[in-house]
Design a protein around this motif. Structure first.
Motif, short mmCIF file in Angstrom:
data_model
loop_
_atom_site.label_atom_id
_atom_site.label_comp_id
_atom_site.label_asym_id
_atom_site.label_seq_id
_atom_site.Cartn_x
_atom_site.Cartn_y
_atom_site.Cartn_z
N GLY A 35 -11.17 -61.08 35.34
CA GLY A 35 -11.58 -60.48 36.60
C GLY A 35 -10.53 -59.64 37.27
O GLY A 35 -10.83 -58.64 37.93
N TYR B 216 -17.99 -57.29 36.81
CA TYR B 216 -18.25 -58.74 36.73
C TYR B 216 -16.93 -59.47 36.99
O TYR B 216 -15.96 -59.28 36.26
N GLY C 265 -14.95 -63.26 38.77
CA GLY C 265 -15.07 -64.63 39.24
C GLY C 265 -14.74 -64.68 40.73
O GLY C 265 -14.25 -63.71 41.31
N SER D 157 -7.67 -65.82 38.23
CA SER D 157 -9.05 -65.97 37.73
C SER D 157 -9.63 -67.25 38.32
O SER D 157 -8.93 -68.03 38.97
N THR D 158 -10.91 -67.46 38.11
CA THR D 158 -11.52 -68.72 38.57
C THR D 158 -10.88 -69.90 37.84
O THR D 158 -10.71 -70.98 38.42
N ASP E 65 -19.27 -66.89 39.42
CA ASP E 65 -19.09 -65.52 38.96
C ASP E 65 -20.04 -64.62 39.72
O ASP E 65 -21.07 -65.08 40.23
#
Length: 334
Positions: A67, A83, A85, A136-137, A210
């Motif tokens: 991301g 797209y 997270g 990121s997530t 997401d």
């Protein structure tokens, strides 16, 4: 108003002219989309060219492995829709990048996890090399898990690696574990064990999701394209939610998803179940784009600030979350 043949013909001609003008205008639009090779329903219309058919735009698809890279691409103007997270989304909004969240893809459950080798309890993480894509997530979930376990992040060697790099490092034996998502996670689980999933982390106060985001500049210039994009995405999720079992390993859907993500066809059904996918109708609810997503981004931002990952937080994150597009897509009908 008096209705006669001339009025009807005039009205019909005007409608045709409007539709023709819209089609011609949309056909001149180039839409750059940044996607990630993640197993989820919108890979199917991507493979089928449905987005192109609905939006009438010329679409360039670009694959990204994280991301943070997607956010950087939107910031540079090289992509229009991306797209990401929830963690990269929060970081982008906190830096006041002109974006809007237009669709919550899924609430991450088993699709992301901390896979490890020769580690059986959280305390064993101290001194070990654990990889994850930064901001990121997965990174957010790793830090949340360490906080829950009362393990100082500084006592762990946390490495910034993208999913393909994680897979290679794991095979070489260069790392002891990784917090990452499918399909790389599925590969790691074959020779490792899972210490925690994002479902666990959600229960510990760190839910992740997401989402699709759009450049505000593009949305303002081409609202009909954004609505069309959301409409197709919603239809893909509706198809899956109506009959998840039909998306089995032998289905054309699984084959298309596998081709775009690198996952094995027989793994796709289980990987899809690693998310909780909200329907188009649920998108505008108070739990998601109607309010809940704003709160989630604010809470994620506060945590990122606490961890020193962003310089500051905003008082209000609502300008970066919009339920307009899901509402318009719902009106347009699936």
């Amino acid at each position: 108003m008096k209705i006669n043949r001339r009025n009807l013909l005039g009205t019909a001609a005007a409608a045709v002219l409007t539709l023709t003008t819209y089609a011609a205008h949309a056909a001149d639009v180039t839409l750059n989309i940044g996607y990630q090779p993640i197993v989820e329903p919108s890979r199917v219309p991507q493979a089928d060219g449905t987005y192109e058919k609905e939006t009438k735009a010329k679409i360039h698809w670009q694959k990204f492995d994280g991301g943070a890279d997607v956010v950087a691409a939107i910031a540079s103007g090289s992509i229009d829709i991306g797209y990401v997270g929830s963690s990269p989304l929060a970081a982008a909004a906190s830096r006041e990048l002109p974006i809007e969240t237009i669709y919550v893809v899924g609430l991450i459950s088993e699709a992301e996890a901390l896979a490890v080798k020769n580690i059986t309890k959280p305390e064993d993480l101290k001194g070990k090399k654990i990889a994850t894509p930064f901001v990121s997530t997965a990174h957010y979930s790793l830090l949340t898990a360490l906080k829950h376990w009362k393990v100082d992040p500084k006592s762990v060697q946390i490495l910034n690696l993208r999913p393909p790099e994680i897979a290679a490092a794991w095979e070489r034996g260069d790392i002891d574990g990784a917090y990452v998502w499918d399909p790389v996670l599925a590969q790691l689980k074959k020779s490792g064990s899972v210490l925690a999933t994002s479902s666990d982390v959600a229960k510990w106060g760190g839910p992740t999701f997401d989402a699709w985001i759009v450049s505000k500049k593009f949305a303002e210039a081409h609202p009909e394209v954004v609505t069309g994009f959301v409409k197709v995405t919603g239809a893909a999720y509706a198809s899956y939610l109506a009959n998840p079992d039909s998306w089995n390993a032998k289905s054309p859907e699984a084959e298309k998803i596998a081709k775009l993500t690198g996952a094995k066809t027989d793994e796709v059904p289980a990987l899809l179940k690693g998310y909780t996918f909200p329907s188009l109708k649920e998108q505008a609810s108070a739990d998601l784009l109607g309010g809940g997503t704003v709160n989630a981004v604010a809470e994620t931002s506060a945590f990122l600030l606490e961890q020193g990952k962003i310089p500051g937080v905003l008082k209000d994150y609502s300008p970066y979350i919009s339920d307009r597009w899901v509402k318009e897509a719902a009106k347009a009908g699936l």
